[in-house]
Write a protein that holds these residues in place. Structure first.
Motif, PDB file in Angstrom:
ATOM      1  N   UNK A  44      -3.452 -22.908 -19.912  1.00 44.96           N
ATOM      2  CA  UNK A  44      -2.367 -23.585 -20.721  1.00 44.96           C
ATOM      3  C   UNK A  44      -1.521 -22.202 -21.172  1.00 44.96           C
ATOM      4  N   UNK A  45      -2.284 -21.343 -21.546  1.00 49.48           N
ATOM      5  CA  UNK A  45      -1.306 -19.967 -22.093  1.00 49.48           C
ATOM      6  C   UNK A  45      -0.796 -19.593 -21.163  1.00 49.48           C
ATOM      7  N   UNK A  46      -1.261 -19.231 -19.947  1.00 43.99           N
ATOM      8  CA  UNK A  46      -0.499 -18.489 -18.657  1.00 43.99           C
ATOM      9  C   UNK A  46       0.663 -19.383 -18.272  1.00 43.99           C
ATOM     10  N   UNK A  47       0.180 -20.753 -18.265  1.00 40.99           N
ATOM     11  CA  UNK A  47       1.474 -21.599 -17.651  1.00 40.99           C
ATOM     12  C   UNK A  47       2.502 -21.744 -18.620  1.00 40.99           C
ATOM     13  N   UNK A  48       2.225 -21.845 -20.044  1.00 38.96           N
ATOM     14  CA  UNK A  48       3.369 -22.059 -20.971  1.00 38.96           C
ATOM     15  C   UNK A  48       4.225 -20.689 -20.789  1.00 38.96           C
ATOM     16  N   UNK A  49       3.402 -19.323 -20.796  1.00 40.04           N
ATOM     17  CA  UNK A  49       4.264 -18.251 -20.880  1.00 40.04           C
ATOM     18  C   UNK A  49       5.099 -18.293 -19.738  1.00 40.04           C
ATOM     19  N   UNK A  50       4.632 -18.569 -18.642  1.00 49.42           N
ATOM     20  CA  UNK A  50       5.278 -18.521 -17.568  1.00 49.42           C
ATOM     21  C   UNK A  50       6.872 -19.596 -17.544  1.00 49.42           C
ATOM     22  N   UNK A  51       6.516 -20.504 -18.062  1.00 46.29           N
ATOM     23  CA  UNK A  51       7.616 -21.801 -18.400  1.00 46.29           C
ATOM     24  C   UNK A  51       8.635 -21.390 -19.355  1.00 46.29           C
ATOM     25  N   UNK A  52       8.376 -20.637 -20.306  1.00 36.61           N
ATOM     26  CA  UNK A  52       9.502 -20.292 -21.356  1.00 36.61           C
ATOM     27  C   UNK A  52       9.654 -18.730 -21.618  1.00 36.61           C
ATOM     28  N   UNK A  53       9.327 -18.080 -20.372  1.00 27.57           N
ATOM     29  CA  UNK A  53       9.818 -16.822 -20.377  1.00 27.57           C
ATOM     30  C   UNK A  53      11.189 -16.329 -20.463  1.00 27.57           C
ATOM     31  N   UNK A  54      12.176 -16.975 -20.041  1.00 30.43           N
ATOM     32  CA  UNK A  54      13.466 -16.771 -20.374  1.00 30.43           C
ATOM     33  C   UNK A  54      14.070 -17.312 -21.339  1.00 30.43           C
ATOM     34  N   UNK A  55      13.336 -18.216 -22.115  1.00 28.03           N
ATOM     35  CA  UNK A  55      13.722 -18.374 -23.401  1.00 28.03           C
ATOM     36  C   UNK A  55      13.229 -17.423 -24.660  1.00 28.03           C
ATOM     37  N   UNK A  56      12.690 -16.262 -24.026  1.00 23.33           N
ATOM     38  CA  UNK A  56      12.053 -15.251 -24.733  1.00 23.33           C
ATOM     39  C   UNK A  56      10.980 -15.763 -25.927  1.00 23.33           C
ATOM     40  N   UNK A  57      10.365 -16.617 -25.314  1.00 20.75           N
ATOM     41  CA  UNK A  57       9.032 -17.304 -26.308  1.00 20.75           C
ATOM     42  C   UNK A  57       7.893 -16.594 -25.488  1.00 20.75           C
ATOM     43  N   UNK A  58       7.240 -15.711 -26.359  1.00 21.66           N
ATOM     44  CA  UNK A  58       6.052 -15.081 -25.775  1.00 21.66           C
ATOM     45  C   UNK A  58       4.745 -15.734 -25.978  1.00 21.66           C
ATOM     46  N   UNK A  59       3.907 -15.826 -25.183  1.00 17.86           N
ATOM     47  CA  UNK A  59       2.674 -16.859 -25.302  1.00 17.86           C
ATOM     48  C   UNK A  59       1.591 -16.042 -24.824  1.00 17.86           C
ATOM     49  N   UNK A  60       0.536 -15.834 -25.786  1.00 16.21           N
ATOM     50  CA  UNK A  60      -0.835 -15.222 -25.554  1.00 16.21           C
ATOM     51  C   UNK A  60      -2.108 -15.871 -25.946  1.00 16.21           C
ATOM     52  N   UNK A  61      -3.275 -15.451 -25.591  1.00 17.45           N
ATOM     53  CA  UNK A  61      -4.563 -16.116 -25.989  1.00 17.45           C
ATOM     54  C   UNK A  61      -5.238 -14.688 -26.351  1.00 17.45           C
ATOM     55  N   UNK A  62      -6.225 -14.916 -27.336  1.00 19.64           N
ATOM     56  CA  UNK A  62      -7.158 -13.941 -27.992  1.00 19.64           C
ATOM     57  C   UNK A  62      -8.630 -14.482 -27.542  1.00 19.64           C
ATOM     58  N   UNK A  63      -9.187 -13.887 -26.414  1.00 23.39           N
ATOM     59  CA  UNK A  63     -10.659 -14.129 -26.256  1.00 23.39           C
ATOM     60  C   UNK A  63     -11.429 -13.395 -27.402  1.00 23.39           C
ATOM     61  N   UNK A  64     -11.723 -14.353 -28.241  1.00 22.67           N
ATOM     62  CA  UNK A  64     -12.678 -13.543 -29.424  1.00 22.67           C
ATOM     63  C   UNK A  64     -13.916 -13.654 -29.243  1.00 22.67           C
TER      64      UNK A  64
END
Length: 256
Positions: free
Chosen positions: A164-184
């Protein structure tokens, strides 16, 4: 520095609480804390207020999509669009391929995957409309790579969260919304303490004993992912998106 609105789920204790405190310490003006335990949540909100932030506590069970949407709407009604969203809420119930019940499976996916998904879905329209960009950080797990047999459904939820993180990051990249996940990695939190002492029968000082066996001499603590969340939400990370970051002292995919 622009004062931002930060929305943190799972904020009544552990990683979520530490994330909220870190943003307050960094001077963020508006902090929304969300969790199921209203009493603990109120205590956290009071302490954030004492630190100088405007805090809003919202009691919600994120296994319920309607509750996810309500929480975001309450935050937006109070402060406007969300600038930083940290999905820290999560369950770690045990279960393997043989003994996991449908109820356990569904509850894990409801909170760990569906809850985060619909919080993001609800927050994005106003975030996009505001035109300021934004940051979303999902707390995932090193167990997304596989995990022990007794944490199969939990591991599966974290693998799903990373997709989900990867897909959303790709979806909103041109809105300059950055999306990450932390593998804790293995982290000493109140919930983990209860699990290790009550479920696995370890002594009260289990974290010190197990921490001494780790490469860096201790387990992770809640302040570690909190600091990473703050970095990912900062200008210093402004040219990063779609990252799944291993916050761990053991290297995935290697053999000792």
């Amino acid at each position: 520095m622009m004062k931002r609105t930060v929305f943190v789920t799972g904020a009544s204790q552990g990683v979520g609480e530490a994330v909220a405190r870190r943003f307050a310490a960094d001077g963020q003006a508006n902090i929304v804390v969300v969790a199921r335990d209203a009493a603990r949540l109120s205590r956290v909100a009071d302490q954030l207020t004492e630190m100088g932030s405007s805090a809003l506590s919202i009691q919600a069970d994120l296994a319920d999509v309607a509750e996810c949407r309500r929480a975001v709407k309450e935050a937006e009604a109070k402060f406007g669009s969300i600038d930083v969203l940290c999905n820290c809420a999560g369950l770690t119930a045990r279960g393997d391929i043989f003994n996991t019940t449908p109820e356990t499976f569904d509850r894990l996916f409801a909170v760990n995957v569906r809850g985060s998904f619909f919080v993001i879905q609800e927050a994005l329209p106003a975030m996009i409309a505001a035109g300021r960009g934004g940051v979303i950080v999902n707390i995932s797990s090193m167990l997304s790579y596989g995990g022990p047999s007794f944490l199969l459904p939990y591991s599966a939820t974290k693998a799903a969260l990373n997709i989900i993180t990867k897909n959303v990051a790709n979806t909103v990249r041109f809105q300059r919304i950055r999306v990450h996940a932390i593998n804790l990695g293995w982290t000493d939190t109140p919930a983990e303490h209860e699990t290790q002492t009550r479920l696995h029968g370890l002594p009260e000082n289990w974290a010190q004993v197990e921490g001494a066996k780790q490469p860096f001499g201790r387990l992770l603590e809640s302040d570690d992912p909190a600091a990473l969340c703050a970095f990912l939400a900062s200008k210093d990370a402004s040219m990063m998106t779609g990252c799944i970051i291993d916050q761990e002292q053991w290297v995935a995919g290697t053999l000792s």
